[in-house]
Design a protein around this motif. Structure first.
Motif, PDB file in Angstrom:
ATOM      1  N   TRP A  19       1.631  57.278  -6.422  1.00  0.00           N
ATOM      2  CA  TRP A  19       2.748  57.309  -7.193  1.00  0.00           C
ATOM      3  C   TRP A  19       3.085  58.681  -7.882  1.00  0.00           C
ATOM      4  O   TRP A  19       1.974  59.109  -8.627  1.00  0.00           O
ATOM      5  CB  TRP A  19       2.774  56.167  -8.497  1.00  0.00           C
ATOM      6  CG  TRP A  19       4.136  55.967  -9.103  1.00  0.00           C
ATOM      7  CD1 TRP A  19       4.392  56.377 -10.147  1.00  0.00           C
ATOM      8  CD2 TRP A  19       5.289  55.166  -8.480  1.00  0.00           C
ATOM      9  NE1 TRP A  19       5.468  56.001 -10.431  1.00  0.00           N
ATOM     10  CE2 TRP A  19       6.074  55.298  -9.720  1.00  0.00           C
ATOM     11  CE3 TRP A  19       5.355  54.425  -7.485  1.00  0.00           C
ATOM     12  CZ2 TRP A  19       7.448  54.611  -9.571  1.00  0.00           C
ATOM     13  CZ3 TRP A  19       6.726  54.057  -7.395  1.00  0.00           C
ATOM     14  CH2 TRP A  19       7.664  53.900  -8.291  1.00  0.00           C
ATOM     15  N   GLU A  20       4.094  59.186  -7.910  1.00  0.00           N
ATOM     16  CA  GLU A  20       4.421  60.386  -8.735  1.00  0.00           C
ATOM     17  C   GLU A  20       5.333  60.049  -9.650  1.00  0.00           C
ATOM     18  O   GLU A  20       6.322  59.608  -9.587  1.00  0.00           O
ATOM     19  CB  GLU A  20       4.941  61.623  -7.847  1.00  0.00           C
ATOM     20  CG  GLU A  20       5.136  62.491  -7.995  1.00  0.00           C
ATOM     21  CD  GLU A  20       5.859  63.858  -7.089  1.00  0.00           C
ATOM     22  OE1 GLU A  20       6.407  64.770  -7.386  1.00  0.00           O
ATOM     23  OE2 GLU A  20       5.304  63.725  -5.904  1.00  0.00           O
ATOM     24  N   HIS A  21       4.702  60.550 -10.866  1.00  0.00           N
ATOM     25  CA  HIS A  21       5.726  60.322 -12.070  1.00  0.00           C
ATOM     26  C   HIS A  21       6.690  61.264 -12.269  1.00  0.00           C
ATOM     27  O   HIS A  21       6.405  62.538 -12.041  1.00  0.00           O
ATOM     28  CB  HIS A  21       5.036  60.164 -13.486  1.00  0.00           C
ATOM     29  CG  HIS A  21       4.034  59.147 -13.359  1.00  0.00           C
ATOM     30  ND1 HIS A  21       4.258  57.869 -13.607  1.00  0.00           N
ATOM     31  CD2 HIS A  21       2.386  59.090 -13.174  1.00  0.00           C
ATOM     32  CE1 HIS A  21       3.234  56.976 -13.395  1.00  0.00           C
ATOM     33  NE2 HIS A  21       2.040  57.737 -13.285  1.00  0.00           N
ATOM     34  N   HIS A  22       8.006  60.990 -12.578  1.00  0.00           N
ATOM     35  CA  HIS A  22       9.245  61.730 -12.896  1.00  0.00           C
ATOM     36  C   HIS A  22       9.478  61.777 -14.329  1.00  0.00           C
ATOM     37  O   HIS A  22       9.696  60.544 -14.735  1.00  0.00           O
ATOM     38  CB  HIS A  22      10.115  61.755 -11.859  1.00  0.00           C
ATOM     39  CG  HIS A  22       9.799  62.093 -10.388  1.00  0.00           C
ATOM     40  ND1 HIS A  22       9.741  63.230 -10.192  1.00  0.00           N
ATOM     41  CD2 HIS A  22       9.495  61.183  -9.578  1.00  0.00           C
ATOM     42  CE1 HIS A  22       9.406  63.410  -8.762  1.00  0.00           C
ATOM     43  NE2 HIS A  22       9.132  62.153  -8.581  1.00  0.00           N
ATOM     44  N   GLY A  23       9.823  62.695 -14.998  1.00  0.00           N
ATOM     45  CA  GLY A  23      10.335  62.424 -16.689  1.00  0.00           C
ATOM     46  C   GLY A  23       9.081  62.492 -17.513  1.00  0.00           C
ATOM     47  O   GLY A  23       7.981  63.026 -17.161  1.00  0.00           O
ATOM     48  N   GLN A  24       9.397  62.176 -18.804  1.00  0.00           N
ATOM     49  CA  GLN A  24       8.506  62.151 -19.656  1.00  0.00           C
ATOM     50  C   GLN A  24       8.762  60.904 -20.326  1.00  0.00           C
ATOM     51  O   GLN A  24       9.851  60.495 -20.737  1.00  0.00           O
ATOM     52  CB  GLN A  24       8.954  63.365 -20.777  1.00  0.00           C
ATOM     53  CG  GLN A  24       7.980  63.647 -21.784  1.00  0.00           C
ATOM     54  CD  GLN A  24       8.221  64.996 -22.300  1.00  0.00           C
ATOM     55  OE1 GLN A  24       9.308  65.631 -22.158  1.00  0.00           O
ATOM     56  NE2 GLN A  24       7.227  65.185 -23.262  1.00  0.00           N
ATOM     57  N   MET A  25       7.586  60.466 -20.964  1.00  0.00           N
ATOM     58  CA  MET A  25       7.590  59.234 -21.928  1.00  0.00           C
ATOM     59  C   MET A  25       7.319  59.610 -23.307  1.00  0.00           C
ATOM     60  O   MET A  25       6.347  60.360 -23.569  1.00  0.00           O
ATOM     61  CB  MET A  25       6.506  58.111 -21.421  1.00  0.00           C
ATOM     62  CG  MET A  25       6.734  56.894 -22.173  1.00  0.00           C
ATOM     63  SD  MET A  25       5.433  55.681 -21.392  1.00  0.00           S
ATOM     64  CE  MET A  25       6.708  54.647 -20.661  1.00  0.00           C
ATOM     65  N   GLU A  69      13.887  46.180  -4.615  1.00  0.00           N
ATOM     66  CA  GLU A  69      14.672  46.493  -5.896  1.00  0.00           C
ATOM     67  C   GLU A  69      15.416  47.756  -5.756  1.00  0.00           C
ATOM     68  O   GLU A  69      16.555  47.901  -6.312  1.00  0.00           O
ATOM     69  CB  GLU A  69      13.605  46.469  -7.215  1.00  0.00           C
ATOM     70  CG  GLU A  69      14.219  46.691  -8.401  1.00  0.00           C
ATOM     71  CD  GLU A  69      15.090  45.489  -8.930  1.00  0.00           C
ATOM     72  OE1 GLU A  69      15.899  45.737  -9.935  1.00  0.00           O
ATOM     73  OE2 GLU A  69      14.685  44.436  -8.504  1.00  0.00           O
ATOM     74  N   TYR A  70      15.029  48.611  -5.239  1.00  0.00           N
ATOM     75  CA  TYR A  70      15.515  49.983  -5.086  1.00  0.00           C
ATOM     76  C   TYR A  70      15.598  50.551  -3.969  1.00  0.00           C
ATOM     77  O   TYR A  70      14.907  50.256  -2.797  1.00  0.00           O
ATOM     78  CB  TYR A  70      14.365  50.933  -5.885  1.00  0.00           C
ATOM     79  CG  TYR A  70      14.219  50.753  -7.374  1.00  0.00           C
ATOM     80  CD1 TYR A  70      14.928  50.752  -8.430  1.00  0.00           C
ATOM     81  CD2 TYR A  70      12.835  50.109  -7.619  1.00  0.00           C
ATOM     82  CE1 TYR A  70      14.656  50.605  -9.623  1.00  0.00           C
ATOM     83  CE2 TYR A  70      12.438  49.729  -8.876  1.00  0.00           C
ATOM     84  CZ  TYR A  70      13.186  50.047 -10.076  1.00  0.00           C
ATOM     85  OH  TYR A  70      13.091  49.701 -11.133  1.00  0.00           O
ATOM     86  N   ILE A  71      17.018  51.015  -3.836  1.00  0.00           N
ATOM     87  CA  ILE A  71      17.328  51.633  -2.326  1.00  0.00           C
ATOM     88  C   ILE A  71      16.820  52.674  -1.956  1.00  0.00           C
ATOM     89  O   ILE A  71      16.380  52.692  -0.921  1.00  0.00           O
ATOM     90  CB  ILE A  71      18.907  51.734  -2.482  1.00  0.00           C
ATOM     91  CG1 ILE A  71      19.585  50.417  -3.136  1.00  0.00           C
ATOM     92  CG2 ILE A  71      19.502  52.317  -1.485  1.00  0.00           C
ATOM     93  CD1 ILE A  71      21.158  50.674  -3.340  1.00  0.00           C
ATOM     94  N   THR A  72      16.303  53.721  -2.906  1.00  0.00           N
ATOM     95  CA  THR A  72      15.961  54.954  -2.321  1.00  0.00           C
ATOM     96  C   THR A  72      14.533  55.117  -3.294  1.00  0.00           C
ATOM     97  O   THR A  72      14.412  54.553  -4.430  1.00  0.00           O
ATOM     98  CB  THR A  72      16.651  56.167  -2.401  1.00  0.00           C
ATOM     99  OG1 THR A  72      16.972  56.373  -3.719  1.00  0.00           O
ATOM    100  CG2 THR A  72      18.131  55.875  -1.510  1.00  0.00           C
ATOM    101  N   ASP A  75      15.599  56.266  -6.647  1.00  0.00           N
ATOM    102  CA  ASP A  75      15.891  55.222  -7.525  1.00  0.00           C
ATOM    103  C   ASP A  75      14.889  54.544  -8.272  1.00  0.00           C
ATOM    104  O   ASP A  75      14.735  53.866  -9.336  1.00  0.00           O
ATOM    105  CB  ASP A  75      16.846  54.475  -6.745  1.00  0.00           C
ATOM    106  CG  ASP A  75      18.046  54.918  -6.432  1.00  0.00           C
ATOM    107  OD1 ASP A  75      18.710  55.913  -6.796  1.00  0.00           O
ATOM    108  OD2 ASP A  75      18.564  54.193  -5.348  1.00  0.00           O
ATOM    109  N   ALA A  76      13.603  54.455  -7.624  1.00  0.00           N
ATOM    110  CA  ALA A  76      12.530  54.006  -7.974  1.00  0.00           C
ATOM    111  C   ALA A  76      12.291  54.296  -9.552  1.00  0.00           C
ATOM    112  O   ALA A  76      12.155  55.275  -9.971  1.00  0.00           O
ATOM    113  CB  ALA A  76      11.327  53.920  -7.089  1.00  0.00           C
ATOM    114  N   SER A  77      11.659  53.195 -10.221  1.00  0.00           N
ATOM    115  CA  SER A  77      11.479  53.590 -11.618  1.00  0.00           C
ATOM    116  C   SER A  77      10.007  53.230 -11.994  1.00  0.00           C
ATOM    117  O   SER A  77       9.391  52.277 -11.571  1.00  0.00           O
ATOM    118  CB  SER A  77      12.428  52.724 -12.488  1.00  0.00           C
ATOM    119  OG  SER A  77      12.026  52.870 -13.868  1.00  0.00           O
TER     120      SER A  77
END
Length: 152
Positions: A19-25, A69-72, A75-77
């Motif tokens: 899994w590759e995380h995108h963004g910041q928490m 759940e996700y189309i592409t 879109d995955a979260s």
């Protein structure tokens, strides 16, 4: 910005998948509990455990639900995996555990061995049904009728 509501998970996909995380928490207040688990290390340990088959099944079902759940991929979260979603993933696993416990109670046979025994039994029953028919008699009737028809 998305909020992680009560009963939700974040980043569970990294445990079961590459899994590759995108963004910041970030955390707005100090009302959450956060811990770090190395996904690759966790998978290495679990693959050697007695629960490897169940973990593998969970990972496959998790991936299937994620794809549904996700189309592409974009879109995955990381926030996928509510209690309801995890409950749906766990339903067939719980059934497998119950079956496994039942098999253990009946002599410790593995599920694959039980399946093989069942296949062998079905095969034997098919062969017995074939033997119980008398193909010699049927062949004689066919030959007799065929000969009679040809003579007429």
């Amino acid at each position: 910005t998305e909020e992680v509501a009560k009963g939700r998970r974040c980043s569970e996909a990294s445990i079961w998948l590459t899994w590759e995380h995108h963004g910041q928490m970030t955390c707005v207040d100090h009302s959450c509990h956060l811990f770090h688990l190395d996904g690759a290390g966790f998978r290495k340990i679990m693959i050697r455990s007695e629960h490897a088959e169940l973990c593998s099944m969970y990972a496959r079902l998790f991936l299937r639900r994620l794809v549904e759940e996700y189309i592409t991929e974009d879109d995955a979260s990381d926030l996928f995996g509510s209690d309801m979603e995890v409950g749906a993933i766990m339903t067939p696993i719980r059934a497998m555990i119950r079956t496994s416990n039942l098999m253990r109670d009946f002599g410790g046979m593995s599920l694959s061995r039980v399946f093989q025994e069942w296949k062998d039994l079905v095969q034997e029953q098919k062969q017995e049904r074939k033997k119980s028919r008398n193909p010699g008699l049927l062949q004689k009737v066919y030959t007799c009728c065929k000969g009679t028809a040809a003579e007429v």
